[in-house]
Design an enzyme around this catalytic site. Structure first.
Site, mmCIF file in Angstrom:
data_model
loop_
_atom_site.group_PDB
_atom_site.id
_atom_site.type_symbol
_atom_site.label_atom_id
_atom_site.label_comp_id
_atom_site.label_asym_id
_atom_site.label_seq_id
_atom_site.Cartn_x
_atom_site.Cartn_y
_atom_site.Cartn_z
ATOM 1 N N HIS A 36 48.106 42.753 26.713
ATOM 2 C CA HIS A 36 47.251 42.809 27.700
ATOM 3 C C HIS A 36 47.259 41.668 28.557
ATOM 4 O O HIS A 36 46.327 40.651 28.272
ATOM 5 C CB HIS A 36 46.014 43.352 27.612
ATOM 6 C CG HIS A 36 44.995 43.569 28.583
ATOM 7 N ND1 HIS A 36 44.284 44.790 28.719
ATOM 8 C CD2 HIS A 36 44.566 42.841 29.838
ATOM 9 C CE1 HIS A 36 43.716 44.900 29.846
ATOM 10 N NE2 HIS A 36 43.889 43.609 30.665
ATOM 11 N N HIS A 38 47.229 39.822 33.025
ATOM 12 C CA HIS A 38 47.726 39.882 34.281
ATOM 13 C C HIS A 38 48.387 38.723 34.731
ATOM 14 O O HIS A 38 48.021 37.687 34.814
ATOM 15 C CB HIS A 38 46.030 39.828 35.142
ATOM 16 C CG HIS A 38 45.252 41.049 34.592
ATOM 17 N ND1 HIS A 38 45.073 41.881 35.115
ATOM 18 C CD2 HIS A 38 44.466 41.077 33.613
ATOM 19 C CE1 HIS A 38 44.369 42.783 34.663
ATOM 20 N NE2 HIS A 38 43.755 42.378 33.605
ATOM 21 N N LEU A 39 49.498 39.047 35.221
ATOM 22 C CA LEU A 39 50.572 38.014 35.816
ATOM 23 C C LEU A 39 50.433 37.684 37.247
ATOM 24 O O LEU A 39 51.005 36.825 37.662
ATOM 25 C CB LEU A 39 51.733 38.431 35.539
ATOM 26 C CG LEU A 39 52.161 38.432 34.051
ATOM 27 C CD1 LEU A 39 53.672 39.165 33.593
ATOM 28 C CD2 LEU A 39 52.060 37.211 33.084
ATOM 29 N N ARG A 40 49.826 38.680 37.867
ATOM 30 C CA ARG A 40 49.587 38.689 39.265
ATOM 31 C C ARG A 40 50.954 38.852 40.115
ATOM 32 O O ARG A 40 52.112 39.070 39.456
ATOM 33 C CB ARG A 40 48.830 37.319 39.784
ATOM 34 C CG ARG A 40 47.506 37.332 39.057
ATOM 35 C CD ARG A 40 46.640 38.252 39.323
ATOM 36 N NE ARG A 40 45.289 37.827 38.795
ATOM 37 C CZ ARG A 40 44.358 38.885 38.384
ATOM 38 N NH1 ARG A 40 44.663 40.009 38.091
ATOM 39 N NH2 ARG A 40 43.121 38.500 38.325
ATOM 40 N N ASN A 64 47.093 46.366 38.061
ATOM 41 C CA ASN A 64 46.367 46.130 39.232
ATOM 42 C C ASN A 64 46.597 45.001 40.395
ATOM 43 O O ASN A 64 45.856 44.055 40.519
ATOM 44 C CB ASN A 64 44.877 45.859 38.511
ATOM 45 C CG ASN A 64 44.675 44.436 37.946
ATOM 46 O OD1 ASN A 64 45.588 43.984 37.345
ATOM 47 N ND2 ASN A 64 43.458 43.933 37.811
ATOM 48 N N LYS A 122 47.833 52.520 32.759
ATOM 49 C CA LYS A 122 46.378 52.155 32.692
ATOM 50 C C LYS A 122 45.449 52.760 33.454
ATOM 51 O O LYS A 122 45.523 53.250 34.508
ATOM 52 C CB LYS A 122 46.398 50.814 32.988
ATOM 53 C CG LYS A 122 45.260 49.769 33.181
ATOM 54 C CD LYS A 122 44.596 49.518 31.958
ATOM 55 C CE LYS A 122 43.408 48.942 31.571
ATOM 56 N NZ LYS A 122 43.430 47.648 32.133
ATOM 57 N N HIS A 159 40.526 50.812 30.469
ATOM 58 C CA HIS A 159 39.392 50.013 30.581
ATOM 59 C C HIS A 159 38.077 50.818 30.402
ATOM 60 O O HIS A 159 37.576 51.702 31.064
ATOM 61 C CB HIS A 159 39.383 49.554 32.248
ATOM 62 C CG HIS A 159 38.554 48.529 32.603
ATOM 63 N ND1 HIS A 159 38.455 47.086 32.575
ATOM 64 C CD2 HIS A 159 37.002 48.782 32.536
ATOM 65 C CE1 HIS A 159 37.278 46.505 32.862
ATOM 66 N NE2 HIS A 159 36.446 47.432 32.831
ATOM 67 N N HIS A 197 40.357 45.124 25.531
ATOM 68 C CA HIS A 197 39.703 43.851 25.732
ATOM 69 C C HIS A 197 38.225 44.345 25.204
ATOM 70 O O HIS A 197 37.008 44.402 25.897
ATOM 71 C CB HIS A 197 39.375 43.290 27.000
ATOM 72 C CG HIS A 197 39.609 44.336 28.095
ATOM 73 N ND1 HIS A 197 38.521 45.416 28.351
ATOM 74 C CD2 HIS A 197 40.411 44.334 29.127
ATOM 75 C CE1 HIS A 197 38.943 45.831 29.632
ATOM 76 N NE2 HIS A 197 39.841 45.210 30.013
ATOM 77 N N LEU A 242 35.106 40.801 32.912
ATOM 78 C CA LEU A 242 34.646 42.143 32.787
ATOM 79 C C LEU A 242 35.702 42.729 31.570
ATOM 80 O O LEU A 242 36.910 42.446 31.729
ATOM 81 C CB LEU A 242 34.730 43.038 34.009
ATOM 82 C CG LEU A 242 33.658 42.675 34.886
ATOM 83 C CD1 LEU A 242 34.113 43.431 36.379
ATOM 84 C CD2 LEU A 242 32.099 43.246 34.390
ATOM 85 N N ASP A 270 44.097 39.600 28.063
ATOM 86 C CA ASP A 270 43.496 39.684 29.322
ATOM 87 C C ASP A 270 43.474 38.533 30.038
ATOM 88 O O ASP A 270 42.491 38.218 31.108
ATOM 89 C CB ASP A 270 42.070 40.238 29.025
ATOM 90 C CG ASP A 270 41.719 40.966 30.585
ATOM 91 O OD1 ASP A 270 42.506 41.365 31.360
ATOM 92 O OD2 ASP A 270 40.260 41.216 30.411
ATOM 93 N N HIS A 274 42.347 33.858 38.759
ATOM 94 C CA HIS A 274 41.762 33.900 40.022
ATOM 95 C C HIS A 274 41.818 32.472 40.628
ATOM 96 O O HIS A 274 41.453 31.527 39.887
ATOM 97 C CB HIS A 274 40.574 34.492 40.293
ATOM 98 C CG HIS A 274 40.462 36.168 39.691
ATOM 99 N ND1 HIS A 274 40.645 36.918 40.554
ATOM 100 C CD2 HIS A 274 40.220 36.660 38.454
ATOM 101 C CE1 HIS A 274 40.438 38.143 40.191
ATOM 102 N NE2 HIS A 274 40.231 37.663 38.837
ATOM 103 N N ALA A 286 35.857 38.428 38.545
ATOM 104 C CA ALA A 286 35.921 38.544 37.279
ATOM 105 C C ALA A 286 37.388 38.356 36.677
ATOM 106 O O ALA A 286 38.240 38.725 37.150
ATOM 107 C CB ALA A 286 35.324 39.987 36.646
HETATM 108 C C1 NCD Z 1 40.910 41.422 35.590
HETATM 109 C C2 NCD Z 1 41.450 41.056 36.682
HETATM 110 O O1 NCD Z 1 41.046 40.041 37.119
HETATM 111 O O2 NCD Z 1 42.460 41.583 36.910
HETATM 112 N N1 NCD Z 1 39.612 40.972 35.341
HETATM 113 C C3 NCD Z 1 38.695 40.837 34.109
HETATM 114 O O3 NCD Z 1 37.783 40.166 34.487
HETATM 115 N N2 NCD Z 1 39.065 41.131 32.891
HETATM 116 C C4 NCD Z 1 40.788 43.119 35.478
HETATM 117 C C5 NCD Z 1 40.373 43.611 33.880
HETATM 118 O O4 NCD Z 1 41.181 43.715 33.198
HETATM 119 O O5 NCD Z 1 39.288 43.970 33.958
HETATM 120 ZN ZN ZN Z 2 42.608 43.061 31.991
#
Ligand code: NCD
Ligand code: ZN
Length: 366
Positions: A36, A38-40, A64, A122, A159, A197, A242, A270, A274, A286
Site C-alpha cells: 500500500h 502513494h507514489l503521486r 488516488n 480500491k 479504506h 492501514h 487517516l 501507506d 504531501h 492527511a
Molecule cells: C492518503 C493520501 O494522502 O493519499 N493519506 C493518508 O493519510 N493515509 C490517503 C489514504 O490512504 O487515506
Molecule cells: Zn493510503
C-alpha cells in the site's frame, strides 16, 4: 533468516551503553514489497518511487491521483510514468490498482484482470480521505462490479472508515467493520479483500476471526505512534494521517498482530507524501511520508517486540502469498547502525517532511 542477529544479540539491544559494546547486528531478508503506497505523480513521483524502489521490489500503488486512476488505460499510462521516473538501473514493479466509483463498469474488471498488470480495486468512501471526493457514496451501487471482481478473483482494497459526520473520527474504523464490512463479506464470500492501514484492536480482532478471504495491511507509523504523537508539545501536523493514530492499547494490538506471525497481516506503508506547505496549514492534508525509511522503521518495531525473526514473513512473504504472486528471489540486508533522517527531503519543486525528520533511526539498509 537472520545472520548474526541471534538471541544473544537480541538480549543486548536496549540501552545505549550496552549497544556500544556489541558488534553491529544484521538481518538478511527476502526482498520485501509494499502492499500500500502513494507514489503521486508529476514532480513528486521521482523521489517517492526512488525511495520505495530502494527497499521494495514491488508495491501496490494507490490510484488516488487527481483525477483518480479509474480505468485500465489510465492505470497503464500511470504505470508507464512510474517506470520512467525510476532512477537509472533500479528495478521496481508497480502493481496497479483502479479507483472504484459508482460508474465503474463490470467489463473494466475483466479487462483489468486480462492485463496482468492491475492487481486490485480500491474502495474509498466518498470524502473519507485525500482525493476521495470521487469515491463511493453507496456501496450497493457497486455490487455488479464487486460480483465481477469476485468472479475474476481481483481483490478489493478497503479504506475502512465510515464518513458519517455523527460518528466520532476516532471511531470511524470500528464502525466500518460493523456497518459495511460484515455485510460485504456476507454478500461476496469469495471476494478477497484487504482492510488497509488498520488502526484499532477491533480491526485486529475482526480480521483474525474472519475467513481467509480477508487480510490487512499495517503501517509503520501506526505501529510506532499513538495519538499522543499528534499533540506532543504542540500540534504535530506531520503525524496527521487517516485513519488517525489511536490510543496506546490499539497500537499494542497492532504490534501484536504484525509481529505475531499471522499471515493475514502484512506490510503496507501507506507512505503518503504531501508538500510541507500543505501539511503545515490551517487545514492540513492527511498523510505521513515513510518511504525514505520504511523497512528500517518496521525493523525497530519488530526488534522492540523481540520478533525480528518474524519480520521476513510480514514484510516479504505473506503479501505475495495473499496476492498470489511469487515471493522475491533476491535479498536485502539491514544493519543495526543508527542514522539521522534529514529534516526535509526535496521532491521535485516541493519539500517533504519525512517521519522522524532530524531524528535517528536504529536500522539501515546495507
Ligand atoms: C492518503 C493520501 O494522502 O493519499 N493519506 C493518508 O493519510 N493515509 C490517503 C489514504 O490512504 O487515506
Ligand atoms: Zn493510503
Amino acid at each position: 533468516m537472520s545472520d548474526n542477529f541471534g538471541d544473544g544479540a537480541r538480549r543486548c539491544a536496549p540501552d545505549a551503553d550496552a549497544k556500544a559494546q556489541v558488534p553491529a547486528a544484521s538481518l538478511r531478508l527476502i526482498r520485501p514489497d509494499d502492499w500500500h503506497v502513494h507514489l503521486r505523480d508529476g514532480a513528486m513521483l521521482a523521489t517517492a518511487v526512488a525511495d520505495s524502489a530502494r527497499r521494495f521490489a514491488r508495491a501496490i500503488v494507490m490510484p488516488n491521483l487527481d483525477p483518480p486512476v479509474r480505468t485500465v488505460d489510465e492505470a497503464l499510462a500511470y504505470r508507464a510514468r512510474i517506470l520512467s521516473a525510476l532512477p537509472a538501473g533500479a528495478r521496481f514493479e508497480p502493481l496497479m490498482t483502479l479507483y472504484l466509483t459508482e460508474e465503474t463498469r463490470p467489463a473494466e474488471i475483466a479487462q483489468a484482470r486480462a492485463t496482468g498488470l492491475v492487481h486490485a480495486v480500491k474502495y474509498y468512501p466518498a470524502g473519507a480521505t485525500t482525493h476521495a471526493a470521487r469515491g463511493v457514496r453507496d456501496l450497493a451501487r457497486c455490487y455488479p462490479v464487486l460480483a465481477a471482481m469476485e468472479r475474476h478473483d481481483l481483490p478489493l482494497l478497503l479504506h475502512g472508515e465510515v464518513t458519517d459526520p455523527s460518528v466520532d473520527v476516532f471511531d470511524r474504523e470500528a464502525m466500518f467493520l460493523e456497518r459495511h464490512l460484515s455485510p460485504l463479506m456476507r454478500a461476496f464470500p469469495g471476494l478477497r479483500m484487504v482492510l488497509e492501514h488498520i488502526t484499532t484492536r477491533a480491526a485486529v480482532e475482526f480480521v483474525s476471526a474472519a475467513p481467509q478471504t480477508l487480510a490487512a495491511t499495517v503501517t509503520a507509523h501506526h505501529l510506532l505512534l499513538d495519538r499522543n504523537a499528534l499533540f506532543a508539545g504542540g500540534l504535530r501536523p506531520h503525524h496527521y494521517c487517516l485513519p488517525l493514530l489511536k490510543r496506546a492499547h490499539h497500537r499494542a494490538a497492532l504490534v501484536g498482530a504484525a509481529t505475531g506471525g499471522n499471515p493475514k497481516f502484512f506490510l503496507g506503508t501507506d507512505s503518503a507524501p504531501h508538500p510541507r506547505h500543505a501539511k503545515e496549514s490551517s487545514c492540513g492534508c492527511a498523510g505521513i511520508y515513510t518511504a525514505h525509511a520504511a523497512l528500517e522503521l518496521y525493523a525497530e518495531v519488530f526488534e522492540k517486540a523481540h520478533a525480528l525473526d518474524r519480520l521476513e514473513g510480514f514484510a516479504s512473504c505473506y503479501g505475495p502469498d495473499f496476492y498470489r504472486l511469487p515471493r522475491n528471489q533476491d535479498r536485502v540486508t539491514l544493519i543495526k547502525a543508527p542514522w539521522r533522517v534529514p529534516s526535509t527531503i526535496t521532491a521535485g519543486t516541493d519539500v517533504l517532511v519525512p517521519l522522524r525528520a532530524g531524528e535517528d533511526i536504529a536500522w539501515q539498509l546495507s
